[in-house]
Design an enzyme around this catalytic site. Structure first.
Site, short mmCIF file in Angstrom:
data_model
loop_
_atom_site.label_atom_id
_atom_site.label_comp_id
_atom_site.label_asym_id
_atom_site.label_seq_id
_atom_site.Cartn_x
_atom_site.Cartn_y
_atom_site.Cartn_z
N ASP A 12 9.96 52.84 18.00
CA ASP A 12 9.83 53.31 16.62
C ASP A 12 8.40 53.73 16.28
O ASP A 12 7.97 53.63 15.12
CB ASP A 12 10.26 52.25 15.60
CG ASP A 12 11.62 51.68 15.92
OD1 ASP A 12 12.48 52.46 16.32
OD2 ASP A 12 11.81 50.46 15.75
N HIS A 40 15.63 58.31 17.23
CA HIS A 40 14.41 58.96 16.77
C HIS A 40 14.73 59.60 15.43
O HIS A 40 15.76 60.26 15.30
CB HIS A 40 14.01 60.09 17.70
CG HIS A 40 13.72 59.65 19.09
ND1 HIS A 40 12.79 58.68 19.37
CD2 HIS A 40 14.21 60.05 20.26
CE1 HIS A 40 12.74 58.53 20.68
NE2 HIS A 40 13.59 59.34 21.24
P1 GDP Z 1 10.75 56.86 17.50
O1 GDP Z 1 11.94 56.13 17.96
O2 GDP Z 1 9.50 56.48 18.23
O3 GDP Z 1 10.96 58.33 17.47
O4 GDP Z 1 10.49 56.39 16.00
P2 GDP Z 1 11.50 56.42 14.76
O5 GDP Z 1 11.89 57.79 14.49
O6 GDP Z 1 12.57 55.42 14.95
O7 GDP Z 1 10.56 55.83 13.62
C1 GDP Z 1 9.46 56.45 13.17
C2 GDP Z 1 9.61 56.70 11.66
O8 GDP Z 1 8.38 57.11 11.13
C3 GDP Z 1 10.57 57.82 11.31
O9 GDP Z 1 11.19 57.54 10.09
C4 GDP Z 1 9.66 59.04 11.18
O10 GDP Z 1 10.16 60.05 10.33
C5 GDP Z 1 8.46 58.42 10.58
N1 GDP Z 1 7.18 59.04 10.89
C6 GDP Z 1 6.73 59.54 12.08
N2 GDP Z 1 5.44 59.89 11.95
C7 GDP Z 1 5.07 59.59 10.69
C8 GDP Z 1 3.83 59.67 9.97
O11 GDP Z 1 2.81 60.08 10.48
N3 GDP Z 1 3.86 59.24 8.66
C9 GDP Z 1 4.97 58.74 8.07
N4 GDP Z 1 4.89 58.33 6.82
N5 GDP Z 1 6.13 58.61 8.72
C10 GDP Z 1 6.18 59.04 10.01
#
Ligand code: GDP
Length: 430
Positions: A12, A40
């Site tokens: 995440d 993701h």
């Molecule tokens: P992954 O599994 O590593 O792709 O991560 P996830 O998608 O499960 O969780 C990351 C969360 O953070 C998601 O809701 C993204 O939209 C959000 N996100 C990613 N980068 C940023 C950022 O720079 N700022 C904010 N506020 N949210 C972000």
């Protein structure tokens, strides 16, 4: 050129966003491990999406998306996911499925559920998507490869043999209804018809693509600390989350991986059980969880509230090292703008001694966090595109962490969208 995008921590970290962003300039995106047990979240021009099996390049018509041999492939879920994109006006993605990928079977999912039920309070916090039984069978050499769907003789013989074995557990250990080989065979015929147009010898495809100078992204799921060898065993996932495994799970030479972007979140979060040294509780945790990510820290696949904590330099330094990081993408930094001061975990105290090396699980459970507090920046940083324009305390936070983890932070993400990225020249860059 092959670039891997992987996680430093518990998952995440925002890999989906970074992959979606980097896919603008890539030709191929490959998922190389894991299954539909995590997700993701991607925010782009089409809206907000949670991907579970599909690679994060599916939003671009110029990208070929590949399900590599290392993935736990749930065929009906894959097609459900494609339909859910198309229904929301995303053009049908270019997709290839490795003929060597193995299939998550309906009984894997049942076994996962039954085993969690049996373990009760001692469960591993599985997402019950069949991933552990799937990988167990793969390495016990009783899994089904996609290629086998196209050989009726093998299929018949194997379904018979596997049902005999699984039914012992279903009947005598779990006291559940048995599975019937004829029904399983019919299900597999359905899977065969769904997947047939996409099946490909992926290693040949990638070999040719690399010779033509194409750019390939390897997209990891979860992060270092969930790796079965190098993570917090046994609270780990069942396939390697490391960039090195990308070569195996995609089917390409390890020396082709020229860039390893390790995604690291500006604070910590974790889903599921297991040691989490810098974890926060109570009101402080609730506030960070509510403000975190994009709309709160809740699992993309499970909707479970994520555990949250302060940035952990010990875990992240280790996480970056095991990945072989060339670049750190430091994400979700915008969320921390509400804090007067921000604690950062700089060491673990274990049996009265402070260490900055990430310990094995048995010692990890004794670790207490050593915090250093940094001043907050108390403002919104979304929309900023140049590093120099970030508030001074924000830059200091980034530079402090970079120094402690020892890997170059070359990208700072200050929002969930594709364009929310600040590129940075790092003194640690190679
Ligand atoms: P992954 O599994 O590593 O792709 O991560 P996830 O998608 O499960 O969780 C990351 C969360 O953070 C998601 O809701 C993204 O939209 C959000 N996100 C990613 N980068 C940023 C950022 O720079 N700022 C904010 N506020 N949210 C972000």
């Amino acid at each position: 050129m092959v670039k891997a995008i992987v996680g430093a921590n518990w998952g995440d970290e925002g890999k989906g966003k970074i992959t979606d962003m980097m896919a603008q300039e890539a030709d191929i995106v490959v998922r190389f491990q894991g299954g539909a047990n995590a997700g993701h979240t991607i925010v782009n021009d089409y809206g907000k999406f949670a991907l579970h099996t599909l690679p994060s390049g599916v939003f671009y018509s110029h990208v070929t998306n590949i399900i590599g041999n290392g993935v736990a492939l749930n065929i009906p879920l894959l097609f459900k996911e494609i339909r859910s994109l198309v229904e929301r006006s995303v053009p049908s993605p270019k997709l290839l499925v490795s003929d060597r990928a193995q299939i998550v079977m309906p009984y894997h999912i049942l076994l996962d559920q039954y085993e969690e039920e049996r373990l009760g309070g001692k469960s591993f916090g599985s997402t019950k998507s069949g991933i552990a039984p799937f990988y167990s069978d793969k390495y016990a050499k009783i899994g089904f490869q996609v290629s086998e769907l196209f050989d009726e003789e093998i299929l018949r013989e194997k379904t018979q043999r596997v049902c005999e074995l699984k039914n012992v557990l279903f009947e005598h250990l779990y006291h559940k209804p048995v599975i019937k080989p004829e029904e399983l065979l019919e299900t597999l015929h359905g899977y065969r018809d769904m997947v047939a147009p996409f099946v490909c010898d992926v290693s040949v495809f990638l070999d040719k693509a690399l010779k033509e100078g194409k750019t390939v992204l390897l997209e990891g799921q979860l992060g270092t600390l969930k790796d079965p060898d190098h993570g917090i065993y046994p609270m780990v996932t069942s396939s390697s989350t490391l960039a090195a495994f990308g070569a195996i799970g995609a089917g390409l030479p390890p020396y082709e991986i020229g860039q390893i972007v390790t995604v690291c979140k500006a604070y910590s979060s974790a889903v599921g059980a297991g040691a989490f040294v810098s974890e926060l509780f109570g009101d402080e945790a609730e506030e960070l969880r509510r403000r975190g990510g994009d709309g709160g820290e809740y699992g993309a696949t499970t909707g479970r509230p994520r555990r949250v904590g302060w940035f952990d330099c010990v875990a992240s330094r280790y996480g970056c090292r095991m990945q072989g990081t060339t670049d750190v993408a430091f994400t979700v930094l915008d969320v921390l703008g509400y804090l007067d001061e921000i604690p950062v975990c700089v060491g673990y105290e274990i049996d009265g001694e402070v260490t900055t090396d990430f310990p094995v699980t048995s010692r990890l459970s004794k670790a207490k966090p050593v915090f250093e507090k940094l001043p907050g920046w108390k403002c919104e940083i979304r929309g900023i595109r140049k590093y120099e324009e970030l508030p001074e305390n924000c830059r200091k936070y980034i530079e402090f962490i970079e120094e402690r983890i020892g890997y170059p932070i070359t990208m700072v993400s200050n929002g969930p969208g594709r364009e929310d990225i600040i590129y940075r020249e790092s003194p640690l860059a190679r």
